[in-house]
Design an enzyme around this catalytic site. Structure first.
Site, PDB file in Angstrom:
ATOM      1  N   ASP A 114       0.864  -1.186   0.000  1.00 26.81           N
ATOM      2  CA  ASP A 114       0.000   0.000   0.000  1.00 26.81           C
ATOM      3  C   ASP A 114       0.903   1.240   0.000  1.00 26.81           C
ATOM      4  O   ASP A 114       1.760   1.394   0.867  1.00 26.81           O
ATOM      5  CB  ASP A 114      -0.867  -0.021   1.268  1.00 26.81           C
ATOM      6  N   ASP A 205      -3.420   2.347  -5.488  1.00 26.26           N
ATOM      7  CA  ASP A 205      -2.207   2.367  -4.661  1.00 26.26           C
ATOM      8  C   ASP A 205      -2.022   1.107  -3.826  1.00 26.26           C
ATOM      9  O   ASP A 205      -1.237   1.097  -2.901  1.00 26.26           O
ATOM     10  CB  ASP A 205      -2.198   3.622  -3.776  1.00 26.26           C
ATOM     11  N   GLU A 206      -2.747   0.084  -4.159  1.00 27.16           N
ATOM     12  CA  GLU A 206      -2.756  -1.103  -3.295  1.00 27.16           C
ATOM     13  C   GLU A 206      -2.764  -2.370  -4.132  1.00 27.16           C
ATOM     14  O   GLU A 206      -3.469  -2.425  -5.135  1.00 27.16           O
ATOM     15  CB  GLU A 206      -4.087  -1.077  -2.539  1.00 27.16           C
ATOM     16  N   CYS A 539     -16.137  -5.403  -1.875  1.00 30.09           N
ATOM     17  CA  CYS A 539     -16.547  -4.315  -2.754  1.00 30.09           C
ATOM     18  C   CYS A 539     -15.832  -4.449  -4.092  1.00 30.09           C
ATOM     19  O   CYS A 539     -14.604  -4.536  -4.133  1.00 30.09           O
ATOM     20  CB  CYS A 539     -16.208  -2.971  -2.107  1.00 30.09           C
ATOM     21  N   CYS A 542     -13.219  -1.422  -4.790  1.00 36.92           N
ATOM     22  CA  CYS A 542     -11.940  -1.206  -4.109  1.00 36.92           C
ATOM     23  C   CYS A 542     -11.460  -2.417  -3.325  1.00 36.92           C
ATOM     24  O   CYS A 542     -10.389  -2.383  -2.748  1.00 36.92           O
ATOM     25  CB  CYS A 542     -12.032   0.001  -3.176  1.00 36.92           C
ATOM     26  N   HIS A 557     -19.969   2.784   3.118  1.00 41.27           N
ATOM     27  CA  HIS A 557     -18.912   2.525   2.155  1.00 41.27           C
ATOM     28  C   HIS A 557     -19.322   2.970   0.750  1.00 41.27           C
ATOM     29  O   HIS A 557     -18.539   3.587   0.027  1.00 41.27           O
ATOM     30  CB  HIS A 557     -18.592   1.033   2.159  1.00 41.27           C
ATOM     31  N   HIS A 561     -17.972   5.820  -2.126  1.00 44.56           N
ATOM     32  CA  HIS A 561     -17.706   5.735  -3.565  1.00 44.56           C
ATOM     33  C   HIS A 561     -18.502   6.774  -4.340  1.00 44.56           C
ATOM     34  O   HIS A 561     -18.046   7.295  -5.344  1.00 44.56           O
ATOM     35  CB  HIS A 561     -17.997   4.326  -4.085  1.00 44.56           C
TER      36      HIS A 561
HETATM   37  N1  DCP Z   1      -8.572   7.946  -1.527  1.00 42.66           N
HETATM   38  C1  DCP Z   1      -9.679   8.710  -1.795  1.00 42.66           C
HETATM   39  N2  DCP Z   1     -10.695   8.781  -0.890  1.00 42.66           N
HETATM   40  C2  DCP Z   1     -10.610   8.086   0.271  1.00 42.66           C
HETATM   41  C3  DCP Z   1      -9.511   7.298   0.557  1.00 42.66           C
HETATM   42  C4  DCP Z   1      -8.486   7.253  -0.375  1.00 42.66           C
HETATM   43  O1  DCP Z   1      -9.755   9.317  -2.865  1.00 42.66           O
HETATM   44  N3  DCP Z   1     -11.609   8.164   1.140  1.00 42.66           N
HETATM   45  C5  DCP Z   1      -7.470   7.938  -2.502  1.00 42.66           C
HETATM   46  C6  DCP Z   1      -6.406   8.918  -2.087  1.00 42.66           C
HETATM   47  C7  DCP Z   1      -5.334   8.098  -1.504  1.00 42.66           C
HETATM   48  C8  DCP Z   1      -5.472   6.796  -2.257  1.00 42.66           C
HETATM   49  O2  DCP Z   1      -6.862   6.672  -2.549  1.00 42.66           O
HETATM   50  O3  DCP Z   1      -4.054   8.686  -1.674  1.00 42.66           O
HETATM   51  C9  DCP Z   1      -5.022   5.614  -1.460  1.00 42.66           C
HETATM   52  O4  DCP Z   1      -5.821   5.446  -0.311  1.00 42.66           O
HETATM   53  P1  DCP Z   1      -5.215   5.002   1.059  1.00 42.66           P
HETATM   54  O5  DCP Z   1      -6.331   4.657   1.955  1.00 42.66           O
HETATM   55  O6  DCP Z   1      -4.154   3.975   0.831  1.00 42.66           O
HETATM   56  O7  DCP Z   1      -4.565   6.331   1.637  1.00 42.66           O
HETATM   57  P2  DCP Z   1      -3.159   6.953   1.377  1.00 42.66           P
HETATM   58  O8  DCP Z   1      -2.347   6.163   0.427  1.00 42.66           O
HETATM   59  O9  DCP Z   1      -3.357   8.371   0.974  1.00 42.66           O
HETATM   60  O10 DCP Z   1      -2.522   6.948   2.812  1.00 42.66           O
HETATM   61  P3  DCP Z   1      -1.874   5.730   3.621  1.00 42.66           P
HETATM   62  O11 DCP Z   1      -0.460   6.120   3.829  1.00 42.66           O
HETATM   63  O12 DCP Z   1      -2.638   5.675   4.879  1.00 42.66           O
HETATM   64  O13 DCP Z   1      -2.015   4.510   2.785  1.00 42.66           O
HETATM   65 MG    MG Z   2      -2.086   4.112   0.661  1.00 43.12          MG
END
Ligand code: DCP
Ligand code: MG
Length: 622
Positions: A114, A205-206, A539, A542, A557, A561
């Site tokens: 992630d 990102d995952e 889901c 995601c 959830h 979205h």
């Molecule tokens: N994202 C989004 N809305 C959300 C959660 C996430 O648009 N409610 C997008 C922005 C994030 C990306 O998805 O950058 C990845 O989500 P993550 O939950 O992995 O969050 P981050 O990568 O930003 O932070 P972390 O370091 O906690 O993984």
């Molecule tokens: Mg992340």
């Protein structure tokens, strides 16, 4: 958001009982680093004060009332259990635990990766002057993520920007740029592919990687692979990520969060290690256990950890459906998916329209007619037929209604679709709506279709937005000939592989549909795609896991979205609609935090921001 206000001394502090998605540590958020230094009470108070009186607040109240009712009813059911009931259910639970234990598979090694503060990190890469400053990606209506500096102020993903700014007045806003994130995501995926060609992308990102083979082939440990992979991602992108390794995907995901950011955690493929790890794990850390479930398990059953869950298995079996009880018990045993799904089919086509709230029946009928036309065109283009038609309505108060009808015959003409959809709508009238959506399941196509689209008719006008589906998971699926694919809907579809089921549709998913999809699709960025609960719990957008019966959690959830999609639409139109004077709209903001004038964003200025209707009070001062 209890009606009764908590007090400390003489001062009423209503916000103390106001727990929203913004003030609750969600699953996977280990407090040690991300909530460190956050003044939680201040965050709660500000979120409360800023959202009080908004539609969002009303919706939270509705959800809270739902939870309260659910809690009361479960408590009442619990109280009615006799000693004999409990004893019987203890036997049931013990048997289930044994059966589930027998399914434990410790042969695979899964790695979950992630990216750290992904969007924010990408933005910082392209503008290093952001480094070290609190920043968020998004706008006043909603932010997508925040960097770690901003998180210390309580700024969180999915939070409306105006609240974030109140929490952190120095916060720098950077507009969302999906192209950029997709580009970097692709770079990371090239790395993932080297370790597992069939890796499963769970979102931009995952990803989940089965690293069993690569460990064996290279004779190195999973920890070494994780180190190497993270280094490689950094070399290719300049971005850091965190990794978790475990014997299944559920555990790997929990593990990737333990040493975030820029860290890793390895859980060995050993039963004792797993049981030790899981037993003290707070239930909220598990994907699929959210605020409401946590609340119920804790307040009704006194369950706080996975070990408690095993011990209270009798109550869980007595009061929950078998599939939900199974979910709890298997989580408590640290079980999770270990196989890689070989195929992934796109099973639905949906069209939806979002519009300003209206109860004008002629208007609603017209929207339905447009949708019928679009759906029919899509289906005919692909040679599909359908039998179960579903209509999803979102009312003015954000209540989601899903109505479905299964027909005797397969249909695809717009006349037929309209005929049955109108019947479904008619039964709901009079109603004031803001969204209509429906879809159907499809047994014969792969996920890389290009013609699904969302058409939004928003408050500001008749704008059309076409969102071609991206195939996020292309690299993880073998692509069989459609007709050779056997899937869960075969029974429903009889033997006609070119037919489809119209299914209940929704961004706000309901349980009715969950049983019909068994495919493990974990594509995440098909914003135009509808949300399905795959395998009853995952889901489709995601990969987030929520079992059947978690109605409120699912709604939360899917609301996310919806918000995400609206936000994307906003970002598409942002360049056109944002006035230059909005300091959060571009690079000129960076470092130039306005200390002067307060600015007020009127919906008119922003062209359209449907999500504002949700979050912002009519006279919100920024
Ligand atoms: N994202 C989004 N809305 C959300 C959660 C996430 O648009 N409610 C997008 C922005 C994030 C990306 O998805 O950058 C990845 O989500 P993550 O939950 O992995 O969050 P981050 O990568 O930003 O932070 P972390 O370091 O906690 O993984
Ligand atoms: Mg992340």
């Amino acid at each position: 958001m209890e009606k009764s206000e908590s007090t400390s001394g003489d001062t009423p502090r209503p916000w103390q009982s106001y727990h929203t998605v913004f003030t609750n540590a969600k699953a996977g958020t280990f407090p040690s680093f991300r909530m460190d230094g956050v003044d939680k009470e201040r965050v709660q108070r500000i979120v409360y004060e800023m959202s009080k009186g908004s539609k969002y607040f009303e919706n939270e109240e509705r959800k809270e009332a739902f939870t309260r009712r659910k809690l009361e009813s479960m408590r009442a059911q619990c109280a009615k259990l006799t000693a004999a009931d409990i004893s019987y259910n203890r036997t049931v639970a013990d048997r289930r635990i044994l059966e589930l234990e027998a399914t434990r598979d410790l042969t695979r090694i899964w790695l979950h990766v992630d990216m750290d503060a992904f969007y924010a990190a990408v933005e910082t890469l392209s503008n290093p002057s952001l480094k070290g400053k609190p920043m968020a990606v998004g706008g006043m209506s909603m932010i997508s993520t925040a960097n770690y500096e901003a998180r210390r102020f309580g700024v969180r993903a999915a939070m409306p920007g105006f609240i974030a700014r109140k929490l952190c007045p120095e916060l720098i806003f950077v507009p969302v740029d999906f192209k950029k994130y997709t580009y970097y995501s692709d770079l990371t995926r090239k790395v993932f592919q080297k370790y597992d060609p069939n890796f499963m992308a769970a979102s931009l990102d995952e990803a989940y990687l089965d690293i069993t083979n690569v460990c064996k082939q290279r004779g190195i440990t999973s920890g070494e692979i994780a180190e190497e992979l993270r280094t490689s991602v950094y070399e290719e992108t300049g971005l850091t990520c965190s990794a978790g390794v475990g014997p299944n995907r559920l555990l790997a995901k929990v593990c990737s969060d333990i040493n975030k950011p820029n860290g890793q955690f390895i859980l060995p493929n050993d039963r004792l290690a797993v049981m030790t790890f899981i037993s003290s794990l707070p239930i909220r850390k598990i994907g699929g256990i959210g605020k409401v479930t946590e609340h119920i398990l804790r307040d009704v059953f006194g369950i706080n950890t996975c070990e408690d869950m095993l011990q209270k298995g009798d109550f869980l079996c007595a009061l929950f459906s078998r599939s939900t009880a199974d979910f709890f018990l298997s989580v408590a045993l640290g079980l999770g998916k270990t196989e890689t799904p070989q195929v992934m089919l796109r099973k639905s086509i949906s069209n939806e329209r979002t519009f300003s709230t209206t109860d004008d029946e002629a208007f609603l009928h017209q929207k339905l007619s447009d949708l019928a036309e679009m759906l029919s065109t899509d289906m005919q283009k692909e040679g599909l037929l359908g039998r179960t038609l579903t209509l999803k309505l979102k009312t003015a108060s954000f209540e989601v209604r899903t109505r479905a009808v299964t027909l005797q015959k397969y249909i695809c003409s717009s006349e037929d679709i309209l005929k049955y959809a109108s019947k479904l709508l008619k039964a709901e009238l009079p109603v004031s709506l803001r969204l209509i959506d429906r879809d159907l399941l499809d047994s014969s196509h792969l996920p890389d279709l290009e013609d699904n689209h969302t058409i939004s008719n928003k408050a500001g006008g008749m704008e059309k937005i076409y969102e071609p589906l991206k195939n996020e998971t292309k690299n993880k699926v073998n692509t069989p000939h459609p007709k050779s694919h056997q899937n869960a809907v075969t029974g429903l579809l009889e033997s006609d592989p070119s037919s489809v089921e119209f299914r209940c549709s929704s961004l706000d998913e309901v349980n009715e549909r969950a049983n019909v999809v068994d495919d493990e699709s974990v594509s995440s960025s098909n914003e135009g795609e509808l949300l399905l609960w795959v395998n009853d719990y995952k889901c489709s957008l995601c990969g987030f896991e929520l079992p059947l019966g978690f109605v409120e959690e699912r709604q939360e959830h899917t609301d996310f979205h919806l918000a995400e999609r609206l936000q994307k639409e906003e970002s598409c139109s942002e360049t056109r609609t944002l006035m230059p004077r909005h300091r959060f709209s571009g690079k000129e903001d960076i470092g130039g935090q306005s200390k002067g004038k307060k600015q007020k964003i009127s919906p008119k200025d922003k062209g359209h921001i449907p999500i504002d209707l949700f979050f912002v009070k009519s006279c919100q001062n920024f």
